[in-house]
Design a protein around this motif. Structure first.
Motif, mmCIF file in Angstrom:
data_model
loop_
_atom_site.group_PDB
_atom_site.id
_atom_site.type_symbol
_atom_site.label_atom_id
_atom_site.label_comp_id
_atom_site.label_asym_id
_atom_site.label_seq_id
_atom_site.Cartn_x
_atom_site.Cartn_y
_atom_site.Cartn_z
ATOM 1 N N GLU A 198 3.840 -13.057 -15.110
ATOM 2 C CA GLU A 198 2.588 -11.647 -14.865
ATOM 3 C C GLU A 198 3.435 -10.551 -14.893
ATOM 4 O O GLU A 198 4.392 -10.300 -14.251
ATOM 5 N N SER A 221 0.942 -1.081 -0.073
ATOM 6 C CA SER A 221 0.528 -0.401 0.256
ATOM 7 C C SER A 221 0.965 0.969 -0.051
ATOM 8 O O SER A 221 1.923 1.330 0.450
ATOM 9 N N GLN A 278 2.199 -7.056 -5.910
ATOM 10 C CA GLN A 278 3.087 -6.653 -6.829
ATOM 11 C C GLN A 278 4.290 -5.419 -5.247
ATOM 12 O O GLN A 278 3.231 -4.245 -4.815
ATOM 13 N N THR A 289 -4.502 1.289 -2.560
ATOM 14 C CA THR A 289 -3.806 -0.168 -2.717
ATOM 15 C C THR A 289 -4.033 -0.478 -3.327
ATOM 16 O O THR A 289 -4.890 0.308 -4.759
ATOM 17 N N LEU A 290 -3.688 -1.423 -4.307
ATOM 18 C CA LEU A 290 -3.630 -1.279 -5.825
ATOM 19 C C LEU A 290 -4.700 -2.546 -6.468
ATOM 20 O O LEU A 290 -5.563 -3.504 -4.875
ATOM 21 N N ASP A 291 -4.972 -3.257 -7.550
ATOM 22 C CA ASP A 291 -6.156 -4.739 -7.800
ATOM 23 C C ASP A 291 -5.813 -5.846 -6.803
ATOM 24 O O ASP A 291 -4.542 -6.059 -6.953
ATOM 25 N N PRO A 292 -6.513 -6.415 -6.136
ATOM 26 C CA PRO A 292 -6.416 -7.563 -4.999
ATOM 27 C C PRO A 292 -6.012 -8.953 -5.887
ATOM 28 O O PRO A 292 -4.273 -9.408 -5.458
ATOM 29 N N ALA A 293 -5.972 -8.451 -7.860
ATOM 30 C CA ALA A 293 -5.216 -9.962 -8.507
ATOM 31 C C ALA A 293 -3.467 -9.455 -8.310
ATOM 32 O O ALA A 293 -2.427 -10.503 -8.647
ATOM 33 N N TRP A 294 -2.858 -8.081 -8.145
ATOM 34 C CA TRP A 294 -1.804 -7.659 -7.544
ATOM 35 C C TRP A 294 -0.870 -7.655 -6.577
ATOM 36 O O TRP A 294 -0.373 -6.865 -6.037
ATOM 37 N N HIS A 295 -0.962 -8.165 -5.603
ATOM 38 C CA HIS A 295 -1.402 -8.488 -4.425
ATOM 39 C C HIS A 295 0.673 -8.281 -4.312
ATOM 40 O O HIS A 295 1.145 -8.317 -3.079
ATOM 41 N N PRO A 330 2.278 -6.941 -14.549
ATOM 42 C CA PRO A 330 2.313 -6.018 -14.106
ATOM 43 C C PRO A 330 2.687 -4.668 -14.168
ATOM 44 O O PRO A 330 3.996 -4.722 -14.307
ATOM 45 N N TRP A 361 8.293 -6.536 -8.535
ATOM 46 C CA TRP A 361 7.183 -7.920 -9.144
ATOM 47 C C TRP A 361 7.135 -8.803 -7.669
ATOM 48 O O TRP A 361 8.676 -9.651 -8.302
#
Length: 341
Positions: A219, A171, A194, A186-192, A221, A213
């Motif tokens: 992957e 975050s 990152q 925070t970012l998209d949960p799929a990018w946790h 991002p 990453w």
């Protein structure tokens, strides 16, 4: 020899770890030995002092007089149960130093508070509202602190081993000096995975963040984002091929001197990507082996360092590699304010 324009940690050819002051042409103004590998530094806003920090998860920090030989004037040690993350920032008036730290038993981020007017005595701490706080800085013209909570749990007993990749929650937190949470991004949960790691601030309060990453390499991002307190996140990414060549790793980030451009570096990818800060468009990429340190330079310029010993200026006309020194520059270049008393 005068005050330096930049500070940079390095490893000498004989294996010693040093902090160097550099002038605008890349000449060394002072060299100071460090007790271990260094990372970044925090420059005092008014005095010719800077604090050099140990690399994560180190526990030392040295306060140096940037005039002359870089004499050490104070030594900081992380208190029991804490370790440093290699970064810090001063309050607007220079009376307080804030350091990014981990309460490693609780796996929670802390901002250590040190009184710079009393030989850097530790006087307290406040939360970062996340795990693994890496870089922190102060918003220009304000005492609001911005923290890159990388989301990664570490412990001195396991060194740099990442202990929580499955539950990472990176975050960007805006925190008052009293510890109030002012904004939390925070970012998209799929990018946790990152990890938001390094930061730069433009004079008008725009923040740029460089990411690393921790997921699968296929992957990809975005590795760069910008944000203004209270506003939305803007993600920036180069073309697919150029982006993938960064190998999921942005090592440092900086705005150009005029704030029009923002750059991220990748020592793993051997390149520097430059973007239009307003439009988010990728402008160009410089290929440079082991490039990592980047800092603001005058005009529309950026100043770069490489683990191969190269120093140089990057602007709209190209890259001028005007120094090659027999050292291995570490991850960061720190620009010093030029209007200090």
């Amino acid at each position: 020899m005068g005050q330096p324009h930049y500070l940079a940690a390095a490893r000498a050819t004989d294996g010693r770890y040093m902090l160097h002051g550099l002038d605008a042409a890349g000449a060394i103004t002072f060299s100071q030995a460090l007790p271990g590998r260094g990372h970044a530094a925090a420059a005092h806003p008014r005095l010719p002092q800077a604090v050099a920090f140990a690399r994560r998860p180190g526990t030392f920090a040295l306060v140096m007089d940037c005039r002359g030989s870089g004499q050490v004037v104070a030594t900081l040690a992380a208190p029991p149960g804490r370790h440093f993350y290699g970064h810090g920032a001063f309050s607007r008036d220079g009376t307080l130093l804030f350091t990014s730290e981990s309460d490693y038993e609780a796996a929670e981020g802390r901002i250590g508070i040190w009184d710079a007017t009393e030989a850097y005595r530790r006087i307290g701490e406040i939360p970062t509202y996340g795990t693994g706080p890496h870089e922190l800085l102060r918003l220009p013209g304000s005492d609001t602190l911005v923290v890159a909570n990388g989301g990664i749990e570490t412990h001195p007993e396991t060194g740099r081993l990442k202990l929580n990749l499955g539950s990472m929650a990176p975050s960007l937190a805006y925190v008052s000096p009293q510890g109030a949470l002012l904004d939390h991004v925070t970012l998209d949960p799929a990018w946790h995975k990152q990890s938001i790691r390094h930061l730069a601030a433009r004079q008008d309060g725009l923040i740029a963040a460089a990411c690393q990453w921790q997921g699968e390499i296929h992957e990809t991002p975005p590795l760069l984002l910008t944000h203004r307190q209270g506003g939305p996140v803007t993600l920036m990414q180069a073309t697919t091929e150029d982006h993938e060549a960064m190998n999921g790793y942005a090592g440092s980030v900086a705005f150009s001197g005029d704030g029009s451009r923002v750059a991220i570096t990748s020592p793993r990818g051997g390149r520097v990507q430059v973007f239009d800060a307003a439009r988010g468009a990728h402008l160009h990429t410089l290929l440079q082996d082991d490039a990592c340190g980047v800092a603001t330079a005058e005009g529309n310029g950026l100043y770069l360092s490489s683990g191969t010993g190269v120093l140089g200026r990057l602007d709209a006309s190209g890259f001028d590699a005007h120094a090659q020194l027999p050292v291995h520059w570490d991850n960061h270049l720190v620009a010093l304010p030029r209007d200090r008393s």
